[in-house]
Design a protein around this motif. Structure first.
Motif, PDB file in Angstrom:
ATOM      1  N   SER A 266      -7.274  36.363   9.990  1.00  0.00           N
ATOM      2  CA  SER A 266      -6.914  35.076  10.591  1.00  0.00           C
ATOM      3  C   SER A 266      -5.908  34.339   9.724  1.00  0.00           C
ATOM      4  O   SER A 266      -5.768  34.589   8.522  1.00  0.00           O
ATOM      5  CB  SER A 266      -8.165  34.210  10.793  1.00  0.00           C
ATOM      6  N   TRP A 267      -5.213  33.426  10.380  1.00  0.00           N
ATOM      7  CA  TRP A 267      -4.264  32.510   9.707  1.00  0.00           C
ATOM      8  C   TRP A 267      -4.239  31.213  10.488  1.00  0.00           C
ATOM      9  O   TRP A 267      -4.264  31.214  11.719  1.00  0.00           O
ATOM     10  CB  TRP A 267      -2.866  33.121   9.677  1.00  0.00           C
ATOM     11  N   GLU A 268      -4.228  30.099   9.761  1.00  0.00           N
ATOM     12  CA  GLU A 268      -4.181  28.791  10.402  1.00  0.00           C
ATOM     13  C   GLU A 268      -3.116  27.954   9.728  1.00  0.00           C
ATOM     14  O   GLU A 268      -3.114  27.821   8.501  1.00  0.00           O
ATOM     15  CB  GLU A 268      -5.542  28.097  10.328  1.00  0.00           C
ATOM     16  N   PRO A 269      -2.176  27.369  10.494  1.00  0.00           N
ATOM     17  CA  PRO A 269      -1.096  26.603   9.867  1.00  0.00           C
ATOM     18  C   PRO A 269      -1.598  25.311   9.245  1.00  0.00           C
ATOM     19  O   PRO A 269      -2.362  24.573   9.875  1.00  0.00           O
ATOM     20  CB  PRO A 269      -0.142  26.339  11.027  1.00  0.00           C
ATOM     21  N   ALA A 270      -1.167  25.043   8.011  1.00  0.00           N
ATOM     22  CA  ALA A 270      -1.512  23.781   7.356  1.00  0.00           C
ATOM     23  C   ALA A 270      -0.625  22.652   7.852  1.00  0.00           C
ATOM     24  O   ALA A 270      -0.956  21.475   7.690  1.00  0.00           O
ATOM     25  CB  ALA A 270      -1.372  23.930   5.842  1.00  0.00           C
ATOM     26  N   CYS A 271       0.513  22.999   8.448  1.00  0.00           N
ATOM     27  CA  CYS A 271       1.458  22.036   9.006  1.00  0.00           C
ATOM     28  C   CYS A 271       1.859  22.498  10.406  1.00  0.00           C
ATOM     29  O   CYS A 271       1.766  23.684  10.713  1.00  0.00           O
ATOM     30  CB  CYS A 271       2.725  21.949   8.135  1.00  0.00           C
TER      31      CYS A 271
ATOM     32  N   PHE B 270       0.842  -1.190   0.000  1.00  0.00           N
ATOM     33  CA  PHE B 270       0.000   0.000   0.000  1.00  0.00           C
ATOM     34  C   PHE B 270       0.883   1.248   0.000  1.00  0.00           C
ATOM     35  O   PHE B 270       1.911   1.294   0.679  1.00  0.00           O
ATOM     36  CB  PHE B 270      -0.900   0.038   1.238  1.00  0.00           C
ATOM     37  N   VAL B 271       0.458   2.269  -0.747  1.00  0.00           N
ATOM     38  CA  VAL B 271       1.102   3.582  -0.686  1.00  0.00           C
ATOM     39  C   VAL B 271       0.008   4.641  -0.599  1.00  0.00           C
ATOM     40  O   VAL B 271      -1.096   4.464  -1.121  1.00  0.00           O
ATOM     41  CB  VAL B 271       2.004   3.861  -1.910  1.00  0.00           C
ATOM     42  N   ARG B 272       0.320   5.745   0.057  1.00  0.00           N
ATOM     43  CA  ARG B 272      -0.635   6.852   0.162  1.00  0.00           C
ATOM     44  C   ARG B 272       0.124   8.131   0.453  1.00  0.00           C
ATOM     45  O   ARG B 272       1.299   8.118   0.840  1.00  0.00           O
ATOM     46  CB  ARG B 272      -1.646   6.607   1.275  1.00  0.00           C
ATOM     47  N   LEU B 273      -0.567   9.276   0.271  1.00  0.00           N
ATOM     48  CA  LEU B 273      -0.073  10.579   0.710  1.00  0.00           C
ATOM     49  C   LEU B 273      -0.820  10.963   1.975  1.00  0.00           C
ATOM     50  O   LEU B 273      -2.022  10.700   2.106  1.00  0.00           O
ATOM     51  CB  LEU B 273      -0.287  11.641  -0.373  1.00  0.00           C
ATOM     52  N   CYS B 274      -0.096  11.580   2.918  1.00  0.00           N
ATOM     53  CA  CYS B 274      -0.735  11.986   4.162  1.00  0.00           C
ATOM     54  C   CYS B 274      -0.069  13.253   4.685  1.00  0.00           C
ATOM     55  O   CYS B 274       1.064  13.579   4.309  1.00  0.00           O
ATOM     56  CB  CYS B 274      -0.672  10.874   5.208  1.00  0.00           C
ATOM     57  N   LEU B 275      -0.796  13.973   5.540  1.00  0.00           N
ATOM     58  CA  LEU B 275      -0.270  15.174   6.187  1.00  0.00           C
ATOM     59  C   LEU B 275       0.205  14.787   7.576  1.00  0.00           C
ATOM     60  O   LEU B 275      -0.580  14.304   8.407  1.00  0.00           O
ATOM     61  CB  LEU B 275      -1.346  16.263   6.269  1.00  0.00           C
ATOM     62  N   LYS B 276       1.486  15.016   7.838  1.00  0.00           N
ATOM     63  CA  LYS B 276       2.091  14.609   9.105  1.00  0.00           C
ATOM     64  C   LYS B 276       1.786  15.651  10.171  1.00  0.00           C
ATOM     65  O   LYS B 276       2.497  16.640  10.332  1.00  0.00           O
ATOM     66  CB  LYS B 276       3.600  14.434   8.922  1.00  0.00           C
ATOM     67  N   LEU B 277       0.699  15.417  10.911  1.00  0.00           N
ATOM     68  CA  LEU B 277       0.323  16.290  12.016  1.00  0.00           C
ATOM     69  C   LEU B 277       0.674  15.540  13.303  1.00  0.00           C
ATOM     70  O   LEU B 277       1.800  15.089  13.456  1.00  0.00           O
ATOM     71  CB  LEU B 277      -1.159  16.646  11.907  1.00  0.00           C
ATOM     72  N   PHE B 278      -0.268  15.351  14.218  1.00  0.00           N
ATOM     73  CA  PHE B 278       0.009  14.490  15.377  1.00  0.00           C
ATOM     74  C   PHE B 278       0.097  13.037  14.907  1.00  0.00           C
ATOM     75  O   PHE B 278       0.913  12.255  15.377  1.00  0.00           O
ATOM     76  CB  PHE B 278      -1.077  14.676  16.445  1.00  0.00           C
TER      77      PHE B 278
END
Length: 337
Positions: free
Chosen positions: A222-227, A140-148
């Motif tokens: 306002s501003w919100e971090p994407a990472c 399996f492969v995927r893209l993900c956003l590394k948050l918590f």
């Protein structure tokens, strides 16, 4: 010639793709050296420990630069060698001409479990080559956003072990430092491999500061971090083009979560300053006059106790307590409101 002329030898695995279904594994060799007047060039060779086959490449140092640049450090990038998964290699680096004992060598394994990828910025896709090894399971492969945790940025793609092609294309919407490629075998409790292609990419870092929003009705900036970001956000005042942006006192907020400022007037000189371990960036959302100005403007007053606001006539000069409070020591001209 001293052995210190050759400082470092760094082999690494890469992938080259001409079409989405046609990719090959390559070995890149990089060397760090100190220039010497007797040095004419460098030669690197790779030898397969399985077949004893050897391939070599040479680079030459311009003759006119020998004496002038002696003692300076130089990074040398050789061309790529085509390799295969799980191949065991012996990599050497020597000087031209060769001096006895002046040589670096290193063993290198082209790992079977390591993902190789290539970023196609034009198509906004990451091409992934899943390694093929004897008896390997589905993958399996995927893209993900590394948050918590690593949050899905696309559906996982199954690569069958029996597939002729083990290359897949994963589209992305935005280049971000926390956008990662994750791969794992289709077996219980499989260890996941994670690679973040844009982690140290300057263009991806710039994207983080572009998500500034303004709501004209509530006059909220306002501003919100994407990472995940470690640092501070503050309001600052930029008197003119090319000038430094002077931070407003008591306006700093931590950058790791959503930041907002209430009752903000749409002044072109009012900006946001981001200060992080990567550096500092300034964004001036009102510079292009993209937002409508209310007939009676309200201006954020940043005081020691918090934020307060007072109505201001657009044609009048601001009262003393409405002037931007700057950390600048010298007297500054009042801004035109």
């Amino acid at each position: 010639m001293s052995m210190s002329v050759l400082e470092a030898l760094t082999p690494s695995t890469a992938m080259q793709c001409f079409t989405p279904n046609g990719c090959s594994l390559l070995l890149r060799v990089r060397a760090s050296i100190t220039l010497h007047e007797r040095l004419r060039g460098l030669e690197t060779c790779i030898t397969s420990l399985d077949t004893q086959e050897t391939q070599c490449q040479s680079v030459w140092v311009a003759r006119a630069s020998h004496r002038q640049q002696a003692g300076q450090q130089l990074q040398v990038h050789f061309g790529c060698f085509e390799v295969s998964v799980a191949q065991r290699l012996y990599v050497t680096l020597r000087t031209i001409p060769h001096f006895c004992g002046v040589q670096l060598d290193q063993s290198h394994l082209v790992e079977a479990g390591q993902l190789s990828y290539w970023v196609d910025r034009r198509r906004k896709a990451i091409l992934v080559q899943v390694p093929r090894a004897s008896g390997s399971p589905d993958y399996f492969v995927r893209l993900c956003l590394k948050l918590f945790t690593c949050k899905d940025a696309g559906a996982p793609v199954l690569v069958n072990a029996s597939s002729v092609s083990r290359a897949v294309s994963l589209p992305y919407s935005q280049e971000l430092p926390c956008l990662c490629l994750e791969g794992w075998s289709a077996t219980p409790d499989a260890v996941r491999t994670q690679i973040c292609p844009f982690e140290n990419d300057t263009r991806a870092l710039e994207m983080l500061w572009d998500t500034v929003h303004y709501h004209p009705g509530s006059q909220t900036l306002s501003w919100e971090p994407a990472c995940p970001v470690s640092g501070q956000v503050s309001l600052c005042w930029c008197p003119g083009p090319g000038d430094s942006c002077h931070k407003l006192q008591h306006s700093s907020q931590l950058a790791h979560r959503r930041v907002q400022y209430l009752l903000v007037d749409t002044q072109p000189q009012l900006c946001l300053k981001f200060s992080t371990s990567w550096g500092s960036w300034v964004r001036c959302p009102f510079k292009q006059h993209r937002f409508p100005t209310p007939p009676t403007s309200r201006c954020t007053c940043v005081t020691e106790g918090g934020h307060s606001s007072q109505p201001v006539n657009l044609h009048s000069r601001p009262a003393h307590f409405l002037q931007p409070q700057l950390t600048w020591k010298l007297p500054l001209p009042l801004p035109s409101w």
